[in-house]
Design a protein around this motif. Structure first.
Motif, short mmCIF file in Angstrom:
data_model
loop_
_atom_site.label_atom_id
_atom_site.label_comp_id
_atom_site.label_asym_id
_atom_site.label_seq_id
_atom_site.Cartn_x
_atom_site.Cartn_y
_atom_site.Cartn_z
N VAL A 141 -1.37 29.72 35.26
CA VAL A 141 -2.34 29.96 34.34
C VAL A 141 -3.22 28.17 34.44
O VAL A 141 -3.29 28.20 33.11
N GLY A 142 -3.40 27.72 35.34
CA GLY A 142 -4.66 26.78 34.96
C GLY A 142 -5.15 27.04 34.64
O GLY A 142 -6.26 27.99 34.50
N MET A 143 -6.89 26.16 34.74
CA MET A 143 -8.65 25.86 34.42
C MET A 143 -8.72 27.23 35.57
O MET A 143 -9.35 28.31 35.27
N GLY A 144 -8.33 27.08 37.32
CA GLY A 144 -8.66 28.50 37.42
C GLY A 144 -7.66 29.58 36.91
O GLY A 144 -8.97 30.63 36.90
N PHE A 145 -7.12 29.94 36.86
CA PHE A 145 -7.11 31.35 36.03
C PHE A 145 -7.85 32.01 34.85
O PHE A 145 -8.28 32.46 34.60
N ARG A 146 -8.13 30.42 34.40
CA ARG A 146 -9.35 30.28 32.72
C ARG A 146 -10.46 30.90 33.06
O ARG A 146 -11.30 32.37 32.65
N PRO A 165 13.88 37.85 38.27
CA PRO A 165 13.62 37.73 36.92
C PRO A 165 12.16 36.47 36.41
O PRO A 165 11.45 35.83 35.85
N VAL A 166 12.05 35.54 37.58
CA VAL A 166 10.91 34.76 37.79
C VAL A 166 9.70 34.92 37.48
O VAL A 166 8.85 34.55 36.22
N SER A 167 9.45 35.96 38.42
CA SER A 167 8.46 35.83 38.29
C SER A 167 7.54 37.29 37.01
O SER A 167 7.08 37.52 36.58
N VAL A 168 8.73 37.40 36.84
CA VAL A 168 8.48 38.48 35.86
C VAL A 168 8.18 37.76 34.66
O VAL A 168 7.73 38.14 33.33
N ARG A 169 9.30 36.30 34.27
CA ARG A 169 9.04 35.40 32.99
C ARG A 169 7.32 35.43 32.98
O ARG A 169 6.96 35.16 31.92
N GLY A 170 7.48 35.29 34.51
CA GLY A 170 5.81 34.10 34.08
C GLY A 170 4.94 35.88 34.12
O GLY A 170 3.38 35.61 33.66
N ALA A 171 4.99 36.93 34.22
CA ALA A 171 3.89 37.41 34.03
C ALA A 171 3.67 37.85 31.83
O ALA A 171 2.80 37.91 31.50
N GLY A 172 4.99 37.93 31.30
CA GLY A 172 4.71 37.51 30.47
C GLY A 172 4.51 36.03 29.49
O GLY A 172 3.81 36.92 28.57
N ALA A 173 4.62 34.73 30.66
CA ALA A 173 3.89 33.66 29.96
C ALA A 173 1.87 34.59 30.57
O ALA A 173 1.33 33.88 29.17
N VAL A 174 2.37 34.93 31.41
CA VAL A 174 0.78 34.72 31.33
C VAL A 174 -0.50 36.16 30.64
O VAL A 174 -1.62 36.01 30.46
N ARG A 175 0.90 37.24 30.45
CA ARG A 175 0.12 38.27 28.65
C ARG A 175 0.04 37.39 27.82
O ARG A 175 -1.01 37.89 27.32
N GLU A 176 0.21 36.58 27.19
CA GLU A 176 0.10 35.86 26.26
C GLU A 176 -0.61 35.15 26.42
O GLU A 176 -1.73 34.91 24.45
N LEU A 177 -1.33 34.07 27.53
CA LEU A 177 -2.58 33.85 27.28
C LEU A 177 -3.82 34.51 27.79
O LEU A 177 -4.59 34.64 27.22
N LEU A 178 -3.59 35.99 28.51
CA LEU A 178 -4.10 36.93 28.29
C LEU A 178 -5.29 37.20 26.79
O LEU A 178 -5.95 37.19 26.82
N LYS A 195 -4.43 35.43 23.90
CA LYS A 195 -5.41 34.29 24.15
C LYS A 195 -6.80 33.97 24.44
O LYS A 195 -7.75 33.61 23.88
N LEU A 196 -7.21 34.85 25.29
CA LEU A 196 -8.73 34.64 26.30
C LEU A 196 -9.17 36.35 25.63
O LEU A 196 -10.10 36.68 25.65
N ALA A 197 -8.43 36.78 24.35
CA ALA A 197 -9.25 38.20 23.64
C ALA A 197 -8.95 39.86 25.13
O ALA A 197 -9.74 40.36 24.53
N ILE A 198 -8.23 39.55 26.10
CA ILE A 198 -8.33 40.03 27.17
C ILE A 198 -7.27 41.07 26.41
O ILE A 198 -5.74 40.99 26.23
N GLN A 199 -7.71 42.63 25.14
CA GLN A 199 -6.14 42.91 25.46
C GLN A 199 -5.80 44.21 26.32
O GLN A 199 -4.93 44.64 26.27
N ASP A 200 -6.59 44.17 27.25
CA ASP A 200 -6.36 45.81 27.87
C ASP A 200 -5.88 45.24 29.24
O ASP A 200 -7.05 44.92 30.29
N MET A 201 -4.52 45.26 29.55
CA MET A 201 -3.93 44.70 30.46
C MET A 201 -3.13 45.56 30.81
O MET A 201 -2.28 46.35 30.46
N ARG A 202 -3.05 45.27 32.59
CA ARG A 202 -1.53 46.15 32.85
C ARG A 202 -0.65 45.94 33.58
O ARG A 202 -1.24 44.41 35.17
#
Length: 253
Positions: free
Chosen positions: A130-135, A152-165, A167-174
Motif C-alpha cells: 500500500v505504498g506510493m506505487g499502489f497509490r 489469513p495473511v493474504s485475506v487480511r491484506g485484501a481487507g486493508a487494501v479495501r479500506e485504502l481504495l 479513501k481514494l474514492a474507488i467504490q467499485d471493487m471486486r
C-alpha cells in the motif's frame, strides 16, 4: 451529463493486492489475454517501477527501448513505449527498470484518461502493498480488482487494501481469489468455506482461479497458457463477468 467523448472512452481497472506472491501479475496478464480474445483492445500498464514483470510475462522483454517514465518526461511519444504483445488487441506500457523513476499519483491521474481514449480496457498492475506505487496505480482507476490467495495473511491484506481504495474514492471493487488449491484449503481448516473468506476481506467476489502450474509456467516463458488449462478457463470466465455477463464462477471449488 455524459459527453460523446466519455462514452467512447474505455475503463481503467487497477489490479492490486495487500500481500505479494498471490499471483496478481499472472491475473493481470491472463485477464488481459482473455479480454483481447473477446475482441477488445487492451492495454496492460506495469506500475511496479524497478521490479517490472509484465514485459517478461508477455514475451516483449527483448524489444523494450522506452517505458512509462520516458512518456511522462517527454523522451518519446506514447506510441513508442507501447508494445504489441503478440496477441491481437493486447499491448503493454512497461514500468521503468529503476525504482527511482516511479510515476507519482498526480501524473498517473492525468495520464490514464488519455490512454482510455484508445483502449477498451486499461489494466493497471499495481505493486503489492500500500505504498506510493499502489497509490499511483489506483488514483487513475475507475474500479479495482483485489487479488488474494485463500490464506489469513493474504485475506487480511485484501481487507486493508479495501479500506485504502475507499479513501481514494474507488467504490467499485471486486475480489479475485487466486491460486486456490481445494485439498489444501480444506486440510488447513482456517476457513469453513469461501463465504468466510469473503466476509473477512469485506469485498464482493468476482471470480476464483485455481492453482495452475501450467499457466504460471507459460507466462514465465512469455507465452499463452495451454488452451484447456483450468487457470486459463477460469480467467476467461473472469473476463466475461468483468464485462457484466452472467457466467459461473469456475470449477475451482
Amino acid at each position: 451529463m455524459v459527453t460523446e467523448v466519455e462514452e467512447l472512452m474505455g475503463i481503467a481497472t487497477v489490479i492490486t493486492s495487500g500481500k505479494g506472491g498471490v499471483g496478481k501479475s499472472t491475473v493481470t496478464v491472463g485477464l488481459g489475454r482473455a479480454l483481447a480474445q473477446r475482441g477488445r483492445r487492451v492495454l496492460l500498464v506495469d506500475c511496479d517501477a524497478g521490479l517490472r514483470s509484465l514485459d517478461r510475462m508477455t514475451g516483449v522483454e527483448e524489444q523494450l527501448v522506452f517505458d512509462i517514465a520516458d512518456v511522462v518526461f517527454a523522451r518519446c511519444a506514447p506510441v513508442e513505449a507501447i508494445y504489441p504483445c503478440g496477441e491481437e488487441g493486447l499491448f503493454l506500457l512497461p514500468a521503468p527498470s529503476s525504482g527511482e523513476h516511479m510515476i507519482r499519483p498526480g501524473v498517473m491521474k492525468k495520464l490514464v484518461p488519455l490512454l482510455k481514449q484508445y483502449y477498451d480496457h486499461v489494466l493497471l498492475d499495481s505493486p503489492a502493498g500500500v505504498g506510493m506505487g499502489f497509490r499511483s496505480a489506483a488514483c487513475g482507476a475507475d474500479r479495482a480488482l483485489v487479488v488474494c490467495s485463500p490464506d489469513p495473511v493474504s485475506v487480511r491484506g485484501a481487507g486493508a487494501v479495501r479500506e485504502l481504495l475507499g479513501k481514494l474514492a474507488i467504490q467499485d471493487m471486486r475480489l479475485v481469489i487466486n491460486r486456490l488449491n481445494r485439498e489444501l484449503f480444506w486440510e488447513t481448516g482456517v476457513y469453513g468455506d469461501l463465504d468466510s473468506v469473503l466476509d473477512s476481506a469485506g469485498i464482493r467476489l468476482l471470480g476464483v482461479v485455481p492453482e495452475d502450474v501450467s499457466l504460471a509456467a507459460a507466462f514465465l516463458q512469455g507465452r499463452g497458457a495451454p488452451e484447456r488449462s483450468r487457470g486459463r478457463l477460469a480467467l476467461c470466465r473472469l473476463a466475461g463477468r468483468l464485462e457484466g455477463e452472467k457466467i459461473p464462477l469456475s470449477d475451482a471449488f
